[in-house]
Design a protein around this motif. Structure first.
Motif, PDB file in Angstrom:
ATOM      1  N   UNK A   1       8.371   9.975   4.060  1.00 50.35           N
ATOM      2  CA  UNK A   1       8.684  11.236   3.395  1.00 50.35           C
ATOM      3  C   UNK A   1       8.244  11.269   1.946  1.00 50.35           C
ATOM      4  N   UNK A   2       7.423  10.298   1.542  1.00 45.18           N
ATOM      5  CA  UNK A   2       6.892  10.238   0.179  1.00 45.18           C
ATOM      6  C   UNK A   2       5.439  10.699   0.226  1.00 45.18           C
ATOM      7  N   UNK A   3       5.041  11.577  -0.670  1.00 47.13           N
ATOM      8  CA  UNK A   3       3.713  12.192  -0.602  1.00 47.13           C
ATOM      9  C   UNK A   3       2.605  11.154  -0.758  1.00 47.13           C
ATOM     10  N   UNK A   4       1.425  11.390  -0.126  1.00 50.64           N
ATOM     11  CA  UNK A   4       0.300  10.457  -0.266  1.00 50.64           C
ATOM     12  C   UNK A   4      -0.106  10.245  -1.717  1.00 50.64           C
ATOM     13  N   UNK A   5      -0.080  11.319  -2.514  1.00 47.99           N
ATOM     14  CA  UNK A   5      -0.466  11.176  -3.924  1.00 47.99           C
ATOM     15  C   UNK A   5       0.519  10.277  -4.676  1.00 47.99           C
ATOM     16  N   UNK A   6       1.812  10.421  -4.369  1.00 50.58           N
ATOM     17  CA  UNK A   6       2.815   9.584  -5.025  1.00 50.58           C
ATOM     18  C   UNK A   6       2.640   8.130  -4.593  1.00 50.58           C
ATOM     19  N   UNK A   7       2.338   7.923  -3.299  1.00 47.44           N
ATOM     20  CA  UNK A   7       2.099   6.566  -2.811  1.00 47.44           C
ATOM     21  C   UNK A   7       0.872   5.954  -3.486  1.00 47.44           C
ATOM     22  N   UNK A   8      -0.150   6.772  -3.705  1.00 48.90           N
ATOM     23  CA  UNK A   8      -1.353   6.282  -4.386  1.00 48.90           C
ATOM     24  C   UNK A   8      -1.015   5.836  -5.797  1.00 48.90           C
ATOM     25  N   UNK A   9      -0.198   6.614  -6.480  1.00 51.37           N
ATOM     26  CA  UNK A   9       0.222   6.233  -7.823  1.00 51.37           C
ATOM     27  C   UNK A   9       1.073   4.970  -7.797  1.00 51.37           C
ATOM     28  N   UNK A  10       1.947   4.873  -6.795  1.00 51.95           N
ATOM     29  CA  UNK A  10       2.813   3.700  -6.667  1.00 51.95           C
ATOM     30  C   UNK A  10       1.983   2.439  -6.486  1.00 51.95           C
ATOM     31  N   UNK A  11       0.970   2.481  -5.591  1.00 53.69           N
ATOM     32  CA  UNK A  11       0.163   1.299  -5.307  1.00 53.69           C
ATOM     33  C   UNK A  11      -0.787   0.954  -6.446  1.00 53.69           C
ATOM     34  N   UNK A  12      -1.096   1.918  -7.290  1.00 54.72           N
ATOM     35  CA  UNK A  12      -1.966   1.637  -8.436  1.00 54.72           C
ATOM     36  C   UNK A  12      -1.173   1.182  -9.653  1.00 54.72           C
ATOM     37  N   UNK A  13       0.176   1.136  -9.517  1.00 54.53           N
ATOM     38  CA  UNK A  13       1.010   0.700 -10.629  1.00 54.53           C
ATOM     39  C   UNK A  13       1.278   1.774 -11.649  1.00 54.53           C
ATOM     40  N   UNK A  14       1.012   3.029 -11.263  1.00 58.04           N
ATOM     41  CA  UNK A  14       1.202   4.134 -12.204  1.00 58.04           C
ATOM     42  C   UNK A  14       2.446   4.964 -11.885  1.00 58.04           C
ATOM     43  N   UNK A  15       3.116   4.642 -10.778  1.00 61.90           N
ATOM     44  CA  UNK A  15       4.262   5.449 -10.360  1.00 61.90           C
ATOM     45  C   UNK A  15       5.582   4.772 -10.705  1.00 61.90           C
ATOM     46  N   UNK A  16       6.476   5.483 -11.340  1.00 63.49           N
ATOM     47  CA  UNK A  16       7.815   4.971 -11.666  1.00 63.49           C
ATOM     48  C   UNK A  16       8.777   5.531 -10.631  1.00 63.49           C
ATOM     49  N   UNK A  17       8.781   4.915  -9.450  1.00 62.57           N
ATOM     50  CA  UNK A  17       9.466   5.480  -8.302  1.00 62.57           C
ATOM     51  C   UNK A  17      10.965   5.234  -8.380  1.00 62.57           C
ATOM     52  N   UNK A  18      11.756   6.162  -7.852  1.00 68.44           N
ATOM     53  CA  UNK A  18      13.204   5.992  -7.825  1.00 68.44           C
ATOM     54  C   UNK A  18      13.586   5.002  -6.732  1.00 68.44           C
ATOM     55  N   UNK A  19      14.775   4.400  -6.860  1.00 65.85           N
ATOM     56  CA  UNK A  19      15.251   3.449  -5.865  1.00 65.85           C
ATOM     57  C   UNK A  19      15.384   4.116  -4.503  1.00 65.85           C
ATOM     58  N   UNK A  20      15.818   5.379  -4.496  1.00 67.08           N
ATOM     59  CA  UNK A  20      15.986   6.096  -3.229  1.00 67.08           C
ATOM     60  C   UNK A  20      14.657   6.218  -2.503  1.00 67.08           C
ATOM     61  N   UNK A  21      13.623   6.668  -3.222  1.00 65.79           N
ATOM     62  CA  UNK A  21      12.311   6.809  -2.582  1.00 65.79           C
ATOM     63  C   UNK A  21      11.734   5.453  -2.201  1.00 65.79           C
ATOM     64  N   UNK A  22      11.940   4.441  -3.053  1.00 67.43           N
ATOM     65  CA  UNK A  22      11.434   3.114  -2.756  1.00 67.43           C
ATOM     66  C   UNK A  22      12.098   2.553  -1.504  1.00 67.43           C
TER      67      UNK A  22
END
Length: 295
Positions: A41-62
């Protein structure tokens, strides 16, 4: 004034660690980012940011991402990934062993047979316009095995067109995605025909990995036919407003030819019909036994 020492930012280290582990877990499961998005349920763009180290993801989404990867969230956050008892024991023995023993162990664990590593995987390399995509697709149909365009796999993985991939990730990011796609395809397919962009051969590590895991065939033609075919595809950029385009193409071909020449085989499509070139490709595959018959 003396230099001041600044300790590493623990937040940045945590984000980098999570990025590396999410990316590694997704690749291990051979999950396109689009599929992980659907599961978490996490958007592809957000996942891309997460894997590139640019996303400050919340614990819930993580936690959603971890669950979609069949992991506990602490496996993404912990300083060290816990190993089982046997793994810890073997790791300790390996670390305490002398260098020559470590080298022997590494050699024993490494794949030994290049033919087994390449399985029935074939990759077509060469400059754009040589006929890689057309021949690869037709050969896949004739041999009843999948045909994959590396750039299309990248687009599907990040859920955006190649033009946006280049704009979003840049050249270095694209090359990283290219290497990841190569790993993904080789882990999923034992029998496949792959076509890659002409510039991949200039990336030494990626090209070395490609030649380890795929039988390579250089699909080649003359510079005028390269140019003619690219223009026939609707791309007039190679010639438009650039009278030196042909000279540049010849120079590019001369620069890359030694790299393309590392391929195990060649198919020359110059002054050949599609049908004749396809026959040449299938004959080459059969001659070098790149694909064993299915039992």
């Amino acid at each position: 004034m003396p230099d001041t020492f600044q300790s590493p930012d623990p937040g940045a280290a945590l984000i980098a660690r999570v990025a590396e582990r999410v990316s590694a877990a997704r690749k291990k499961k051979a999950l396109p980012r689009r599929v992980l998005s659907e599961r978490s349920g996490v958007s592809p763009r957000y996942l891309a940011q997460l894997e590139s180290g640019e996303g400050n993801i919340s614990i819930l989404l993580l936690s959603r991402v971890a669950a979609a990867l069949d992991l506990k969230v602490e496996a993404l956050l912990a300083d060290e990934i816990p190993m089982d008892h046997d793994a810890q024991r073997f790791a300790a023995i390996y670390r305490s062993a002398p260098p020559e023993v470590q080298h022997e162990v590494s050699a024993l664990l490494a794949p030994r047979d290049p033919a087994l590593m390449r399985a029935g995987r074939i990759c077509l390399i060469g400059l754009r316009g040589a006929g890689k995509s057309t021949l690869g697709r037709l050969a896949g149909e004739a041999l009843k095995i999948p045909f994959v365009e590396l750039n299309e796999d990248i687009e599907n993985a990040v859920d955006m067109p190649l033009s946006e991939v280049m704009a979003f990730y840049g050249e270095d990011g694209y090359r990283r995605l290219e290497a990841e796609a190569l790993d993904r395809i080789s882990s999923i397919h034992d029998r496949v025909i792959l076509a890659v962009a002409g510039g991949l051969v200039a990336q030494q590590n990626t090209y070395d990995r490609l030649r380890e895991r795929f039988h390579t065939i250089w699909v080649r033609t003359s510079p005028p036919e390269h140019m003619q075919r690219v223009r026939a595809q609707g791309d007039v950029r190679p010639m438009q407003g650039n009278p030196a385009a042909m000279a540049q193409l010849k120079e590019l071909l001369a620069t890359r030819s030694p790299l393309y020449d590392l391929a195990e085989a060649q198919v020359n499509t110059s002054n050949r019909t599609i049908s004749s070139s396809l026959n040449d490709l299938l004959s080459t595959i059969a001659k070098y036994k790149f694909i064993d018959p299915v039992a």
